[in-house]
Write an enzyme that holds these catalytic residues in place. Structure first.
Site, PDB file in Angstrom:
ATOM      1  N   HIS A 123       0.798  -1.223   0.067  1.00  0.00           N
ATOM      2  CA  HIS A 123       0.094  -0.077  -0.008  1.00  0.00           C
ATOM      3  C   HIS A 123       1.116   1.290   0.051  1.00  0.00           C
ATOM      4  CE1 HIS A 123      -3.654   2.255   0.673  1.00  0.00           C
ATOM      5  NE2 HIS A 123      -3.705   2.015   1.747  1.00  0.00           N
ATOM      6  N   HIS A 177      -2.261  -1.914  -9.638  1.00  0.00           N
ATOM      7  CA  HIS A 177      -3.181  -1.339  -8.678  1.00  0.00           C
ATOM      8  C   HIS A 177      -4.486  -2.287  -8.726  1.00  0.00           C
ATOM      9  CE1 HIS A 177      -5.570   1.499  -6.806  1.00  0.00           C
ATOM     10  NE2 HIS A 177      -4.459   1.889  -6.462  1.00  0.00           N
ATOM     11  N   ASP A 184       3.024   5.792  -6.447  1.00  0.00           N
ATOM     12  CA  ASP A 184       4.152   5.908  -5.489  1.00  0.00           C
ATOM     13  C   ASP A 184       5.153   5.611  -6.460  1.00  0.00           C
ATOM     14  OD1 ASP A 184       2.959   5.829  -3.062  1.00  0.00           O
ATOM     15  OD2 ASP A 184       2.414   3.684  -3.169  1.00  0.00           O
TER      16      ASP A 184
HETATM   17  N1  ACO Z   1       5.009  -6.589 -10.359  1.00  0.00           N
HETATM   18  C1  ACO Z   1       4.872  -7.659 -11.001  1.00  0.00           C
HETATM   19  N2  ACO Z   1       3.743  -8.343 -11.086  1.00  0.00           N
HETATM   20  C2  ACO Z   1       2.541  -7.763 -10.800  1.00  0.00           C
HETATM   21  C3  ACO Z   1       2.688  -6.640  -9.970  1.00  0.00           C
HETATM   22  C4  ACO Z   1       3.960  -5.841  -9.755  1.00  0.00           C
HETATM   23  N3  ACO Z   1       4.209  -4.688  -9.238  1.00  0.00           N
HETATM   24  N4  ACO Z   1       1.396  -6.541  -9.408  1.00  0.00           N
HETATM   25  C5  ACO Z   1       0.746  -7.242 -10.077  1.00  0.00           C
HETATM   26  N5  ACO Z   1       1.414  -8.339 -10.312  1.00  0.00           N
HETATM   27  C6  ACO Z   1       0.916  -9.617 -11.165  1.00  0.00           C
HETATM   28  C7  ACO Z   1       0.631 -10.489 -10.189  1.00  0.00           C
HETATM   29  O1  ACO Z   1       1.707 -11.358  -9.792  1.00  0.00           O
HETATM   30  C8  ACO Z   1      -0.633 -11.252 -10.853  1.00  0.00           C
HETATM   31  O2  ACO Z   1      -0.137 -11.950 -11.802  1.00  0.00           O
HETATM   32  P1  ACO Z   1      -0.489 -13.295 -12.167  1.00  0.00           P
HETATM   33  O3  ACO Z   1      -2.060 -12.983 -12.722  1.00  0.00           O
HETATM   34  O4  ACO Z   1       0.174 -14.143 -13.113  1.00  0.00           O
HETATM   35  O5  ACO Z   1      -0.719 -14.211 -10.963  1.00  0.00           O
HETATM   36  C9  ACO Z   1      -1.222  -9.898 -11.579  1.00  0.00           C
HETATM   37  O6  ACO Z   1      -0.311  -8.947 -11.973  1.00  0.00           O
HETATM   38  C10 ACO Z   1      -2.439  -9.559 -10.806  1.00  0.00           C
HETATM   39  O7  ACO Z   1      -2.002  -9.000  -9.501  1.00  0.00           O
HETATM   40  P2  ACO Z   1      -2.819  -9.208  -8.179  1.00  0.00           P
HETATM   41  O8  ACO Z   1      -1.740  -9.314  -7.087  1.00  0.00           O
HETATM   42  O9  ACO Z   1      -3.827 -10.181  -8.233  1.00  0.00           O
HETATM   43  O10 ACO Z   1      -3.411  -7.885  -8.024  1.00  0.00           O
HETATM   44  P3  ACO Z   1      -4.034  -7.092  -6.733  1.00  0.00           P
HETATM   45  O11 ACO Z   1      -5.089  -6.340  -7.052  1.00  0.00           O
HETATM   46  O12 ACO Z   1      -4.419  -8.178  -5.687  1.00  0.00           O
HETATM   47  O13 ACO Z   1      -2.765  -6.178  -6.151  1.00  0.00           O
HETATM   48  C11 ACO Z   1      -1.162  -4.537  -5.785  1.00  0.00           C
HETATM   49  C12 ACO Z   1      -2.570  -4.864  -6.293  1.00  0.00           C
HETATM   50  C13 ACO Z   1      -1.149  -4.792  -4.302  1.00  0.00           C
HETATM   51  C14 ACO Z   1      -1.113  -3.033  -5.854  1.00  0.00           C
HETATM   52  C15 ACO Z   1      -0.064  -5.246  -6.748  1.00  0.00           C
HETATM   53  O14 ACO Z   1      -0.157  -4.622  -7.965  1.00  0.00           O
HETATM   54  C16 ACO Z   1       1.603  -4.783  -6.028  1.00  0.00           C
HETATM   55  O15 ACO Z   1       1.856  -5.608  -5.140  1.00  0.00           O
HETATM   56  N6  ACO Z   1       1.996  -3.700  -6.602  1.00  0.00           N
HETATM   57  C17 ACO Z   1       3.411  -3.358  -6.079  1.00  0.00           C
HETATM   58  C18 ACO Z   1       3.307  -2.722  -4.760  1.00  0.00           C
HETATM   59  C19 ACO Z   1       2.609  -1.325  -5.119  1.00  0.00           C
HETATM   60  O16 ACO Z   1       3.190  -0.511  -5.937  1.00  0.00           O
HETATM   61  N7  ACO Z   1       1.750  -1.020  -4.187  1.00  0.00           N
HETATM   62  C20 ACO Z   1       1.125   0.593  -4.103  1.00  0.00           C
HETATM   63  C21 ACO Z   1      -0.220   0.461  -4.766  1.00  0.00           C
HETATM   64  S1  ACO Z   1      -0.926   1.944  -4.711  1.00  0.00           S
HETATM   65  C22 ACO Z   1      -1.419   2.416  -3.378  1.00  0.00           C
HETATM   66  O17 ACO Z   1      -1.591   1.535  -2.206  1.00  0.00           O
HETATM   67  C23 ACO Z   1      -1.235   3.987  -2.790  1.00  0.00           C
END
Ligand code: ACO
Length: 436
Positions: A268, A307, A363
């Site tokens: 987050h 996201h 971010d």
């Molecule tokens: N890098 C690589 N792969 C990713 C990333 C990433 N940053 N984010 C998602 N994916 C992939 C997942 O592995 C998944 O792949 P799969 O379908 O092969 O399993 C797919 O994309 C979908 O991702 P989920 O994790 O299911 O998406 P979710 O909605 O649950 O997660 C989140 C969203 C937590 C923001 C995620 O994208 C993440 O961890 N990002 C990195 C951390 C980040 O930047 N957080 C800030 C978000 S903005 C905020 O909160 C202010």
């Protein structure tokens, strides 16, 4: 639209049901009447991580994640970032309308007169270890305000709520700045009422021995814009915590501390700090392709990407990129920008990211800008928490005033043992007998 229904046939007992549809949702409680037999509890929905569950009705923030749209109270984020100050936007988010000139002046005056923290709270901060993480200090100190203002527990009284809102909006920059000064070993700087909200924050961060702190206007404006962009984001992880904790009628200080704790996680708001660590680890532009390969192999995540809601470019990231350029005009370009731009370029063309609709989020660029302004990465999430306090409070207030809301209490699908008899300690170690 009125008179829309969902027809459900329960094939277990060949029973048919009609469930009303309202605003694109069905009520989960309407499913309870769907029972396989008289002793059946009734159907529930199973939705880990709230992937498809609306937990409230809200009139604060609108997001269309597919189109990359963000609006506060109907106003596009781009217009607010360009034309407003942060406190003007804070008023809009908290009270529903943009303030008139007179309302704005009163609001600014009120917030300004709540920026001081009690000397005992200052002493509380002094007790942290020299290398305590600023976010840990921030969370604990916001929670500690609950002990200073015990009347805040009276959450059903609108006037009491309003006072706590003023206190929190006024005091979070002071607490944030003190956590920063503490980590540097510098004396705390008292607020200066002649400065704007953002300038005063900079004053409390960076004033040394000069009699009067003067903020660079371009940097103050850039920080103010960043505050506007971070002010609310509908039912995100920390807003959900704010509502859940607030739903037990806990006071807003502890609820805000809980929300800030949720924000601190790397998935987050903690992601902004992680982005900088990631850029440090990559080190140079030529090492970006190898890093992307590790991401695609599932070894690491690309921090600042992806996201839950946005499946398009996060509109905030676009504005931050612009604001960062304004900052670099004053500070010089952060060398990490080269690496970030290369990461974005490669990722946006790559099948892995395209297929999953992974774009830079808020971010990704904020940390690069904060670092150019002189902030250490450990403080980045605290910088996020200051403006987000406004969003948390608006969500909390809306929740308290919503007659449909009650204490938040999800259901579960129990997967543990059936009832079984207690096993004396000398007989343990073998599989426990299951009660008949
Ligand atoms: N890098 C690589 N792969 C990713 C990333 C990433 N940053 N984010 C998602 N994916 C992939 C997942 O592995 C998944 O792949 P799969 O379908 O092969 O399993 C797919 O994309 C979908 O991702 P989920 O994790 O299911 O998406 P979710 O909605 O649950 O997660 C989140 C969203 C937590 C923001 C995620 O994208 C993440 O961890 N990002 C990195 C951390 C980040 O930047 N957080 C800030 C978000 S903005 C905020 O909160 C202010």
């Amino acid at each position: 639209m009125e008179n829309e229904f969902l027809n459900i046939v329960d094939k277990r007992i060949n029973a048919a049901y009609e469930v009303p549809i309202s605003q694109g949702t069905i009520r989960a409680m309407d499913l309870r009447k769907i029972k396989a037999g008289p002793d059946d509890f009734g159907l529930m929905t199973y939705d880990p991580a709230f992937m498809n569950t609306a937990s409230c009705k809200s009139a604060i923030t609108f997001i269309d994640g597919d189109k990359g749209i963000l609006r506060y109270r109907g106003y596009p984020i781009e217009q607010l970032a360009e034309k407003c100050t942060f406190l003007e936007v804070a008023y809009l988010i908290l009270f529903g309308e943009l303030p008139t000139q007179a309302e704005l002046e009163t609001w600014i005056d009120n917030v300004t007169h709540h920026t001081m923290i009690h000397e005992t709270t200052k002493k509380f901060l002094e007790g942290f270890r020299f290398n305590a993480h600023p976010m840990g200090m921030f969370i604990s100190t916001v929670a500690a305000l609950s002990t200073v203002y015990p009347e805040a527990r009276n959450v059903l009284d609108p006037e009491t709520r309003r006072l706590q809102i003023l206190r929190l909006v006024g005091k979070v920059p002071t607490i944030a700045a003190y956590t920063y000064r503490h980590s540097l070993g510098f004396p705390y700087v008292y607020p200066d009422n002649e400065l704007t909200y953002t300038e005063n924050f900079m004053n409390m961060l960076w004033k040394m021995v000069e009699p009067k702190y003067r903020a660079n206007p371009a940097l103050a404006r850039a920080l103010d814009i960043l505050f506007i962009l971070h002010a609310d984001h509908e039912q995100n992880c920390s807003a959900n915590v704010m509502r859940a904790v607030g739903s037990s009628q806990a006071d807003p200080f502890v609820a805000t501390a809980a929300a800030a704790a949720a924000l601190s996680g790397p998935l987050h708001g903690g992601a902004n700090e992680e982005v900088l660590k990631m850029l440090d680890e990559i080190g140079s532009k030529d090492r970006v392709p190898a890093y992307i390969e590790r991401v695609k192999a599932g070894q690491i995540k690309l921090m600042g990407f992806g996201h839950r809601i946005y499946k398009n470019y996060d509109p905030r990231a676009r504005i931050i990129k612009w604001a960062a350029d304004q900052v670099f005009e004053v500070t010089g370009r952060n060398p990490k920008l080269e690496i970030a731009l290369e990461l974005e370029r490669i990722a946006l063309e790559d099948e892995y990211f395209v297929k999953r609709k992974l774009y830079p989020n808020v971010d990704f660029y904020s940390g690069i800008m904060y670092q150019a302004m002189g902030f250490k990465p450990e403080i980045f999430t605290v910088l996020f928490a200051i403006p987000r306090t406004v969003g948390w409070l608006a969500q909390w207030q809306e929740m308290i005033e919503d007659p449909e809301q009650k204490i938040a209490r999800p259901r579960q699908v129990y997967t543990g043992y059936e009832a079984r008899d207690f096993v004396p300690i000398e007989k343990r170690g073998k599989p426990a007998p299951v009660a008949s």
